[in-house]
Design a protein around this motif. Structure first.
Motif, PDB file in Angstrom:
ATOM      1  N   TRP A  44      -5.664  -1.600  -8.975  1.00 16.17           N
ATOM      2  CA  TRP A  44      -4.836  -0.496  -9.481  1.00 16.17           C
ATOM      3  C   TRP A  44      -4.980  -0.251 -10.797  1.00 16.17           C
ATOM      4  CZ3 TRP A  44      -0.552  -0.509 -12.858  1.00 16.17           C
ATOM      5  CH2 TRP A  44       0.034  -1.853 -12.859  1.00 16.17           C
ATOM      6  N   LEU A  45      -4.739  -1.600 -11.735  1.00 10.26           N
ATOM      7  CA  LEU A  45      -4.840  -1.362 -13.091  1.00 10.26           C
ATOM      8  C   LEU A  45      -6.347  -1.005 -13.566  1.00 10.26           C
ATOM      9  CD1 LEU A  45      -3.583  -1.578 -15.685  1.00 10.26           C
ATOM     10  CD2 LEU A  45      -3.873  -3.883 -15.845  1.00 10.26           C
ATOM     11  N   ASP A  46      -7.192  -1.661 -12.885  1.00 14.62           N
ATOM     12  CA  ASP A  46      -8.607  -1.401 -13.280  1.00 14.62           C
ATOM     13  C   ASP A  46      -8.937   0.365 -12.951  1.00 14.62           C
ATOM     14  OD1 ASP A  46      -9.163  -3.873 -13.984  1.00 14.62           O
ATOM     15  OD2 ASP A  46     -10.090  -4.314 -11.984  1.00 14.62           O
ATOM     16  N   TYR A  65       0.759  -1.282   0.233  1.00 16.12           N
ATOM     17  CA  TYR A  65      -0.058  -0.269  -0.026  1.00 16.12           C
ATOM     18  C   TYR A  65       0.866   1.114   0.018  1.00 16.12           C
ATOM     19  CZ  TYR A  65      -3.738  -3.146   1.027  1.00 16.12           C
ATOM     20  OH  TYR A  65      -4.674  -4.163   1.040  1.00 16.12           O
ATOM     21  N   ASP A  66       0.351   2.227  -0.857  1.00 16.94           N
ATOM     22  CA  ASP A  66       1.219   3.509  -0.759  1.00 16.94           C
ATOM     23  C   ASP A  66       0.101   4.603  -0.865  1.00 16.94           C
ATOM     24  OD1 ASP A  66       3.285   5.419  -1.321  1.00 16.94           O
ATOM     25  OD2 ASP A  66       3.051   5.098  -3.700  1.00 16.94           O
ATOM     26  N   ASP A  67       0.081   5.347   0.084  1.00 18.77           N
ATOM     27  CA  ASP A  67      -0.914   6.276   0.595  1.00 18.77           C
ATOM     28  C   ASP A  67      -2.285   6.163   0.135  1.00 18.77           C
ATOM     29  OD1 ASP A  67       1.330   7.970   1.023  1.00 18.77           O
ATOM     30  OD2 ASP A  67       1.606   8.786  -1.079  1.00 18.77           O
ATOM     31  N   ASP A  68      -2.649   5.151   0.684  1.00 26.32           N
ATOM     32  CA  ASP A  68      -4.231   4.274   0.749  1.00 26.32           C
ATOM     33  C   ASP A  68      -4.376   3.943  -0.748  1.00 26.32           C
ATOM     34  OD1 ASP A  68      -4.492   4.942   3.274  1.00 26.32           O
ATOM     35  OD2 ASP A  68      -5.261   6.939   2.850  1.00 26.32           O
ATOM     36  N   ARG A  69      -3.457   3.771  -1.543  1.00 25.59           N
ATOM     37  CA  ARG A  69      -3.540   3.327  -3.025  1.00 25.59           C
ATOM     38  C   ARG A  69      -3.006   1.765  -2.995  1.00 25.59           C
ATOM     39  NH1 ARG A  69      -1.340   8.505  -4.384  1.00 25.59           N
ATOM     40  NH2 ARG A  69       0.408   7.428  -4.640  1.00 25.59           N
ATOM     41  N   VAL A  70      -3.638   1.080  -3.560  1.00 24.31           N
ATOM     42  CA  VAL A  70      -3.013  -0.234  -3.864  1.00 24.31           C
ATOM     43  C   VAL A  70      -1.888  -0.074  -4.896  1.00 24.31           C
ATOM     44  CG1 VAL A  70      -3.430  -2.640  -4.619  1.00 24.31           C
ATOM     45  CG2 VAL A  70      -5.249  -1.415  -3.325  1.00 24.31           C
ATOM     46  N   VAL A  71      -0.843  -0.810  -4.673  1.00 22.04           N
ATOM     47  CA  VAL A  71       0.180  -1.011  -5.485  1.00 22.04           C
ATOM     48  C   VAL A  71       0.344  -2.415  -5.779  1.00 22.04           C
ATOM     49  CG1 VAL A  71       2.937  -0.506  -5.873  1.00 22.04           C
ATOM     50  CG2 VAL A  71       1.336   0.952  -4.313  1.00 22.04           C
ATOM     51  N   ALA A  72       1.253  -2.833  -6.721  1.00 21.90           N
ATOM     52  CA  ALA A  72       1.262  -3.743  -7.577  1.00 21.90           C
ATOM     53  C   ALA A  72       1.475  -5.033  -6.525  1.00 21.90           C
ATOM     54  CB  ALA A  72       2.357  -4.014  -8.594  1.00 21.90           C
TER      55      ALA A  72
END
Length: 127
Positions: free
Chosen positions: A60-62, A7-14
């Motif tokens: 994250w890609l979607d 997780y990076d700043d509440d965003r899903v990372v790979a």
């Protein structure tokens, strides 16, 4: 989701392991940019691809496909408003602003793809 998600700043990372194929997402961004020259024809092809590929990858890609779809429809709105405003001569300025907006959104999206994270502010009307 699995336990190996970063997780990076509440965003899903790979996720760890094989990275997903981002080729089609990059193609859609390129088609959006080419739409500036082709009058939006390639951007129309790009949004169709985004609709088809949405939901086939990690979250994250979607989000990138969702961002591209929103970019297309907002660009349609901004360029339509610019066309109407051309009748009072300010449309040329708003058209240029819409082109700059589109380029910035596509560059931000491509950068996010390279970092394998969702784009920032997917729901914004600005950049």
């Amino acid at each position: 989701m699995s336990d190996n998600v970063q997780y990076d700043d509440d965003r899903v990372v790979a996720e760890q392991g094989d990275p997903p194929d981002t080729t089609m997402a990059i193609v859609v961004y390129a088609l959006h940019l080419a739409g500036i020259v082709t009058g939006g024809v390639t951007a129309l092809v790009g949004v169709v691809i985004a609709y088809v590929y949405r939901g086939r990858g990690p979250a994250w890609l979607d989000e990138h496909y969702r961002y591209q779809i929103r970019t297309f429809w907002l660009a349609v709105l901004y360029f339509a408003v610019s066309a109407v405003l051309t009748l009072v001569l300010i449309g040329f300025v708003t058209w240029l602003a819409a082109v700059v907006w589109l380029v910035i959104r596509c560059v931000k999206g491509i950068k996010g793809l390279q970092e394998q994270r969702a784009p920032d502010n997917v729901d914004t009307w600005l950049v």
